[in-house]
Design a protein around this motif. Structure first.
Motif, PDB file in Angstrom:
ATOM      1  N   ALA A 111      50.401  69.938  39.671  1.00 30.63           N
ATOM      2  CA  ALA A 111      51.609  70.135  40.216  1.00 30.63           C
ATOM      3  C   ALA A 111      52.025  71.605  39.704  1.00 30.63           C
ATOM      4  CB  ALA A 111      53.013  69.284  39.736  1.00 30.63           C
ATOM      5  N   ALA A 112      53.024  72.310  40.112  1.00 33.07           N
ATOM      6  CA  ALA A 112      53.487  73.586  39.681  1.00 33.07           C
ATOM      7  C   ALA A 112      54.378  73.406  38.244  1.00 33.07           C
ATOM      8  CB  ALA A 112      54.678  74.312  40.880  1.00 33.07           C
ATOM      9  N   GLY A 113      54.119  74.721  37.674  1.00 30.79           N
ATOM     10  CA  GLY A 113      54.808  74.638  36.220  1.00 30.79           C
ATOM     11  C   GLY A 113      53.936  74.968  35.379  1.00 30.79           C
ATOM     12  N   TYR A 114      54.467  75.522  34.270  1.00 28.53           N
ATOM     13  CA  TYR A 114      53.575  76.023  33.057  1.00 28.53           C
ATOM     14  C   TYR A 114      52.708  74.760  32.368  1.00 28.53           C
ATOM     15  CZ  TYR A 114      51.868  78.452  28.664  1.00 28.53           C
ATOM     16  OH  TYR A 114      51.419  78.778  27.628  1.00 28.53           O
ATOM     17  N   GLY A 115      53.659  73.903  31.946  1.00 29.29           N
ATOM     18  CA  GLY A 115      53.013  72.637  31.347  1.00 29.29           C
ATOM     19  C   GLY A 115      51.956  71.908  32.113  1.00 29.29           C
ATOM     20  N   HIS A 116      52.115  71.759  33.279  1.00 26.44           N
ATOM     21  CA  HIS A 116      50.856  71.118  34.182  1.00 26.44           C
ATOM     22  C   HIS A 116      49.982  71.959  34.312  1.00 26.44           C
ATOM     23  CE1 HIS A 116      53.266  67.824  36.038  1.00 26.44           C
ATOM     24  NE2 HIS A 116      54.265  68.599  36.271  1.00 26.44           N
ATOM     25  N   ALA A 117      49.998  73.411  34.114  1.00 25.95           N
ATOM     26  CA  ALA A 117      48.988  74.213  34.322  1.00 25.95           C
ATOM     27  C   ALA A 117      48.161  74.128  32.867  1.00 25.95           C
ATOM     28  CB  ALA A 117      49.421  75.569  34.518  1.00 25.95           C
ATOM     29  N   VAL A 118      48.932  74.272  31.794  1.00 25.24           N
ATOM     30  CA  VAL A 118      48.308  73.977  30.341  1.00 25.24           C
ATOM     31  C   VAL A 118      47.406  72.837  30.517  1.00 25.24           C
ATOM     32  CG1 VAL A 118      48.559  73.755  28.128  1.00 25.24           C
ATOM     33  CG2 VAL A 118      49.703  75.513  29.273  1.00 25.24           C
ATOM     34  N   ALA A 119      48.272  71.776  30.756  1.00 29.61           N
ATOM     35  CA  ALA A 119      47.355  70.251  30.665  1.00 29.61           C
ATOM     36  C   ALA A 119      46.046  70.348  31.617  1.00 29.61           C
ATOM     37  CB  ALA A 119      48.359  69.050  31.106  1.00 29.61           C
ATOM     38  N   ALA A 120      46.188  70.866  32.700  1.00 29.49           N
ATOM     39  CA  ALA A 120      45.225  70.703  33.595  1.00 29.49           C
ATOM     40  C   ALA A 120      43.844  71.675  32.948  1.00 29.49           C
ATOM     41  CB  ALA A 120      45.516  71.382  34.908  1.00 29.49           C
ATOM     42  N   GLY A 121      44.381  72.647  32.365  1.00 25.31           N
ATOM     43  CA  GLY A 121      43.291  73.707  31.782  1.00 25.31           C
ATOM     44  C   GLY A 121      42.556  72.758  30.553  1.00 25.31           C
ATOM     45  N   PHE A 122      43.539  72.384  29.818  1.00 24.87           N
ATOM     46  CA  PHE A 122      42.973  71.454  28.757  1.00 24.87           C
ATOM     47  C   PHE A 122      41.884  70.438  29.395  1.00 24.87           C
ATOM     48  CE2 PHE A 122      45.300  72.193  24.596  1.00 24.87           C
ATOM     49  CZ  PHE A 122      45.598  73.727  24.799  1.00 24.87           C
ATOM     50  N   ARG A 123      42.330  69.699  30.218  1.00 22.34           N
ATOM     51  CA  ARG A 123      41.610  68.505  30.762  1.00 22.34           C
ATOM     52  C   ARG A 123      40.046  69.208  31.436  1.00 22.34           C
ATOM     53  NH1 ARG A 123      46.458  66.649  32.647  1.00 22.34           N
ATOM     54  NH2 ARG A 123      46.182  67.732  34.714  1.00 22.34           N
ATOM     55  N   ALA A 124      40.212  70.361  31.900  1.00 24.85           N
ATOM     56  CA  ALA A 124      38.812  70.760  32.527  1.00 24.85           C
ATOM     57  C   ALA A 124      38.143  71.617  31.490  1.00 24.85           C
ATOM     58  CB  ALA A 124      39.269  71.904  33.629  1.00 24.85           C
ATOM     59  N   ALA A 125      38.570  71.780  30.173  1.00 22.92           N
ATOM     60  CA  ALA A 125      37.982  72.407  29.147  1.00 22.92           C
ATOM     61  C   ALA A 125      36.589  71.818  28.549  1.00 22.92           C
ATOM     62  CB  ALA A 125      38.845  72.723  27.983  1.00 22.92           C
ATOM     63  N   SER A 126      35.578  72.432  28.490  1.00 21.41           N
ATOM     64  CA  SER A 126      34.390  71.747  28.128  1.00 21.41           C
ATOM     65  C   SER A 126      33.859  72.370  26.672  1.00 21.41           C
ATOM     66  CB  SER A 126      33.170  71.762  28.938  1.00 21.41           C
ATOM     67  OG  SER A 126      32.874  73.139  29.178  1.00 21.41           O
ATOM     68  N   GLY A 127      34.662  73.255  25.993  1.00 26.23           N
ATOM     69  CA  GLY A 127      34.187  73.860  24.891  1.00 26.23           C
ATOM     70  C   GLY A 127      34.807  73.102  23.642  1.00 26.23           C
TER      71      GLY A 127
END
Length: 82
Positions: A63-79
């Protein structure tokens, strides 16, 4: 193994993010850091063309919004670190 995942929330900022990616990757590589760059933007992957050869991925938040963007990035992270 990836040491660091860099999450870049970029809603409506494709023009600013595109030139940043090669510079960010070069700085991290010069520091000896194996990193991936995660560009999080609604509607990905269409709005931004990633430069060839960079360890970068486009991530679409649920969904739109900064919080959703950060959470999606953290979920996709593999580092090991985000």
């Amino acid at each position: 193994m990836i040491d660091l995942s860099v999450v870049l929330p970029a809603e409506g900022e494709a023009a600013l993010v595109a030139p940043l990616l090669p510079r960010l990757h070069a700085a991290l590589a010069a520091a000896g850091c194996r990193a991936e760059l995660l560009v999080v933007m609604p509607g990905a992957p269409a709005p931004l063309a990633l430069p060839d050869g960079l360890p970068a991925r486009l991530v679409a938040p649920p969904a739109a919004g900064y919080g959703h963007a950060v959470a999606a990035g953290f979920r996709a992270a593999s580092g090991a670190w985000v």
